[in-house]
Design an enzyme around this catalytic site. Structure first.
Site, PDB file in Angstrom:
ATOM      1  N   GLU A   1       9.333  -6.903  22.426  1.00  0.00           N
ATOM      2  CA  GLU A   1       9.984  -6.479  21.181  1.00  0.00           C
ATOM      3  C   GLU A   1       9.204  -5.407  20.425  1.00  0.00           C
ATOM      4  OE1 GLU A   1      10.288 -10.469  19.286  1.00  0.00           O
ATOM      5  OE2 GLU A   1      12.218  -9.688  18.587  1.00  0.00           O
TER       6      GLU A   1
ATOM      7  N   HIS B   1       8.013 -18.250  43.589  1.00  0.00           N
ATOM      8  CA  HIS B   1       9.417 -18.165  44.002  1.00  0.00           C
ATOM      9  C   HIS B   1      10.027 -16.806  43.697  1.00  0.00           C
ATOM     10  CE1 HIS B   1       9.346 -22.395  44.988  1.00  0.00           C
ATOM     11  NE2 HIS B   1       8.706 -22.586  43.837  1.00  0.00           N
TER      12      HIS B   1
ATOM     13  N   LYS C   1       7.866 -11.509  22.475  1.00  0.00           N
ATOM     14  CA  LYS C   1       7.149 -10.849  21.375  1.00  0.00           C
ATOM     15  C   LYS C   1       6.540  -9.546  21.874  1.00  0.00           C
ATOM     16  CE  LYS C   1       8.085 -12.455  18.646  1.00  0.00           C
ATOM     17  NZ  LYS C   1       8.899 -13.452  18.010  1.00  0.00           N
TER      18      LYS C   1
ATOM     19  N   ARG D   1      16.088  -5.721   7.623  1.00  0.00           N
ATOM     20  CA  ARG D   1      16.933  -6.295   8.666  1.00  0.00           C
ATOM     21  C   ARG D   1      17.204  -5.317   9.798  1.00  0.00           C
ATOM     22  NH1 ARG D   1      20.982 -10.216   6.714  1.00  0.00           N
ATOM     23  NH2 ARG D   1      19.747 -11.502   5.353  1.00  0.00           N
TER      24      ARG D   1
ATOM     25  N   TRP E   1      23.937  -0.748  11.245  1.00  0.00           N
ATOM     26  CA  TRP E   1      23.247  -0.923  12.517  1.00  0.00           C
ATOM     27  C   TRP E   1      24.316  -0.688  13.574  1.00  0.00           C
ATOM     28  CZ3 TRP E   1      23.536  -4.280  16.766  1.00  0.00           C
ATOM     29  CH2 TRP E   1      22.406  -4.321  17.585  1.00  0.00           C
TER      30      TRP E   1
ATOM     31  N   CYS F   1      23.723  -4.745   9.602  1.00  0.00           N
ATOM     32  CA  CYS F   1      24.405  -4.047   8.510  1.00  0.00           C
ATOM     33  C   CYS F   1      24.255  -4.811   7.193  1.00  0.00           C
ATOM     34  CB  CYS F   1      25.882  -3.925   8.819  1.00  0.00           C
ATOM     35  SG  CYS F   1      26.194  -3.043  10.341  1.00  0.00           S
TER      36      CYS F   1
ATOM     37  N   ASN G   1      30.717  -5.063   7.475  1.00  0.00           N
ATOM     38  CA  ASN G   1      29.779  -5.689   8.418  1.00  0.00           C
ATOM     39  C   ASN G   1      30.592  -6.456   9.446  1.00  0.00           C
ATOM     40  OD1 ASN G   1      27.785  -4.827   6.722  1.00  0.00           O
ATOM     41  ND2 ASN G   1      27.088  -6.867   6.105  1.00  0.00           N
ATOM     42  N   GLY G   2      30.107  -6.539  10.677  1.00  0.00           N
ATOM     43  CA  GLY G   2      30.815  -7.309  11.699  1.00  0.00           C
ATOM     44  C   GLY G   2      31.510  -6.377  12.676  1.00  0.00           C
TER      45      GLY G   2
ATOM     46  N   GLU H   1       8.318 -16.964  25.003  1.00  0.00           N
ATOM     47  CA  GLU H   1       8.195 -16.402  23.657  1.00  0.00           C
ATOM     48  C   GLU H   1       7.118 -15.310  23.622  1.00  0.00           C
ATOM     49  OE1 GLU H   1       9.559 -16.056  20.960  1.00  0.00           O
ATOM     50  OE2 GLU H   1       8.066 -15.770  19.401  1.00  0.00           O
TER      51      GLU H   1
ATOM     52  N   LYS I   1      17.141  -7.848  12.179  1.00  0.00           N
ATOM     53  CA  LYS I   1      16.553  -9.136  11.811  1.00  0.00           C
ATOM     54  C   LYS I   1      17.576 -10.254  11.873  1.00  0.00           C
ATOM     55  CE  LYS I   1      13.223 -11.719  10.196  1.00  0.00           C
ATOM     56  NZ  LYS I   1      12.253 -12.140  11.218  1.00  0.00           N
TER      57      LYS I   1
END
Ligand code: F6R
Length: 612
Positions: free
Chosen positions: A487, A503, A484, A27, A83, A2, A111-112, A480, A607
């Site tokens: 995402e 395993h 990526k 964002r 968001w 947001c 926001n929040g 990572e 973001k």
């Protein structure tokens, strides 16, 4: 996530707020809205689902000056990009929200998360409030309206805030109070922008780039009242306070993909320059380090972060343990903050965060600080909440990262850990620094030879799932690589330490599963990787091997025929994690573009994650 932008006293308030919101677009958000107030204090709201263009279209269809408001008299506007957390992305759930209970009508953006909103909503409904959204935010205008009956505006917002549990940044307009913005924050960032004849509020100073260079960052509990000619600031106890004015020279230009198809590709290509800048800034030509702090007698280190930053932290653990020889723990911030881990006296706590605003990492940092740890933050945002809260800051100097999926900031984090390991370690740094200086050129060489990765990407677009495997420092890089990939391409991907494959994950292997192995031929463990590859091959899995020339040289022809090989240059050990990063970023990028996803703003992602 947001975003909040508010202006009072500006002759072009609506347009400037919309421009400010567009600066925060990267964002991630799913709806947007504004509220405009005329000279008589009347307020009109417009909202739309989707991108800001949808809000602009709504404003074109139903202009503000067709309602009870004269466009030319609007000098005060609050705006928001949402968001979704509570309630789906709909117009009803988009901000601003309005409510009146006993006092004047109040219009807010937030926001929040108000964690106790259910309880508050029940109480307000019992008192006659009617709600029109599924959001937690909608309790705020009703409570502020009630408080305005018996309190001055600043006291009213302070009392209202005391009823909220959670993190919030709020900007509000009050009917009948023309050209006045109220604001408060706790946990979520909020700053004031100082202009000539106008004042602004924003969740990120970037929103006001091009308008002002002078900012005041509100502290937790601070309440502000802004008019075009003055602002008043009280702390959480209701005492008048002054906060320092910071001058920030923000880059006004958001246009620049500079010929690249996506910001992500541009940012991948910026990595040689980012690496060069970090090395130039934090080392001296005569081979010593020049970090902006002094840390001595470090006996133990906790590294805490989220997502990609946590994988950079995990690579940092390998580097610090090897060079400094002290125990290093790496934790995911959302786990660390509630686990109450024992923290040894005199320990070093390192928070890692591109944005410097991630709610869980910030809370973990504050917890560590309260428990006597020396706190260092590695961040790309030297004016962020984390940078202000920490004892020491190591700016990552990567420049603004627009694409939601982090690339250059990750590389900068890994390099920052490398420099830190050399700073705290006992080895003479000069020979290592001489090696590091080769990095920009090596990365440039890699970027000049993209074809094999693009070809490889074209062959994995149909995969439903992928595995990424690596050993040692390349294990967290495998995590990572998987992150990526999922995402931006939406292909399910898992990262594992190679040794873990037997395993459990091996059960997934069949002819449809691409398995990406990361291995260097220089660590004496390549034979073990080859065994892992053969295990995948024997189950008809698709083997992709990313290795250096030393690794490739250890493959016989038959093995080579059975796999897809991507090579990175041979290089000293310290450079390995960064050199192996580039092919993973590019593989994810080219897979996503081949699939036609929204690479820079992938679905559901934000973001800067300022809620838990
Ligand atoms: C992934 C990504 C996220 C962030 C995470 C932490 O590409 O960007 O996983 O790394 O949300 O964000 P920061 O670093 O801002 O604390």
């Amino acid at each position: 996530m947001c975003g909040i932008v508010a202006l009072t006293g500006h002759p072009d308030a609506v347009e400037k707020v919309l421009t400010g919101l567009s600066r925060l677009e990267y964002r991630g958000y799913d709806s947007a809205g504004i509220a405009a107030q005329d000279a008589a204090g009347h307020i009109t709201v417009r909202k739309a689902v989707g991108k800001l263009q949808a809000l602009r279209d709504t404003l074109a269809d139903t202009p503000l000056d067709h309602s009870n408001i004269e466009h030319s008299t609007i000098r005060t506007t609050i705006g928001h990009t949402r968001w979704a957390t509570h309630g789906t992305p709909t117009t009803a759930n988009a901000h601003p929200h309005q409510g009146r209970l006993g006092g004047p009508q109040v219009t807010v953006v937030h926001n929040g998360i108000i964690e106790n909103y259910k309880h508050l909503r029940e109480q307000l409904e019992a008192q006659g409030a009617t709600f029109h959204s599924a959001t937690d935010t909608e309790v705020i205008p009703f409570i502020l309206s009630q408080q305005l009956v018996t309190h001055t505006p600043l006291e009213a917002i302070r009392h209202a805030a005391h009823t909220f549990h959670g993190n919030y940044a709020i900007a509000a307009l009050v009917e009948g109070m023309p050209d006045t913005v109220l604001a408060t924050r706790k946990g979520a960032p909020l700053c004031l922008g100082l202009g000539e004849g106008w004042y602004a509020v924003a969740s990120d100073p970037l929103a006001l780039a091009g308008l002002t260079t002078r900012f005041i960052f509100l502290e937790d509990g601070d309440c502000a009242l802004l008019t075009p000619t003055a602002f008043t600031l009280h702390n959480g106890e209701g005492q008048p306070v002054t906060r320092p004015v910071q001058v920030l020279d923000l880059d006004d230009d958001l246009s620049g993909k500079q010929g690249f198809r996506h910001f992500m590709l541009k940012e991948i290509h910026e990595q040689p320059a980012v690496v060069a800048k970090l090395i130039e800034t934090y080392t001296t030509p005569d081979g010593t380090l020049a970090l902006p702090f002094n840390l001595s007698n470090v006996t133990g280190i906790n590294i805490v972060a989220c997502g990609t930053a946590s994988y950079a932290g995990a690579i940092g653990k390998y580097l610090l343990e090897e060079h400094v020889g002290v125990p290093v723990n790496v934790d995911i911030a959302s786990e660390f903050r509630y686990r109450n881990p024992p923290l040894a006296e005199g320990g070093l706590f390192i928070a890692v965060s591109q944005s410097g605003e991630t709610a869980d990492t910030l809370a973990a940092l504050e917890h560590a600080k309260a428990h006597g740890q020396t706190c260092l933050v590695l961040t790309n945002a030297p004016n962020s909440s984390m940078a202000r809260a920490a004892h020491h800051v190591l700016p990552l100097l990567a420049g603004r990262e627009i694409a939601v999926a982090s690339t250059k900031a990750f590389t900068a984090m890994v390099l920052a850990f490398t420099l830190l390991a050399l700073e705290l370690g006992t080895d003479a740094p000069a020979p290592h620094l001489a090696e590091l200086r080769k990095l920009p050129q090596l990365l440039n060489n890699q970027l000049a030879a993209l074809k094999p990765i693009k070809n490889l990407a074209d062959t994995v677009t149909d995969a439903h799932s992928m595995l990424f495997l690596g050993r040692g420092v390349l294990a967290p890089l495998a995590y990572e690589g998987a992150l990526k990939m999922k995402e931006i391409s939406y292909i399910h991907a898992e990262g594992y330490a190679s040794g873990e494959m037997k395993h459990g994950p091996i059960a997934l292997v069949d002819a449809t599963l691409p398995v990406v192995n990361l291995a260097t031929g220089a660590d004496g463990l390549f034979e073990k990787t080859l065994s892992n590859l053969r295990e995948v091959e024997a189950r008809h899995g698709r083997v992709i091997l990313i290795t250096d020339t030393a690794g490739a040289a250890q493959l016989d022809d038959a093995t080579k025929r059975g796999l897809t090989l991507i090579t990175v240059p041979d290089a000293p050990k310290l450079l390995t994690p960064i050199l192996f990063t580039l092919p993973l970023q590019l593989l994810a990028y080219f897979t996503a573009t081949a699939k036609g996803t929204d690479v820079d703003q992938p679905r559901n992602l934000a973001k800067s994650v300022t809620v838990e």
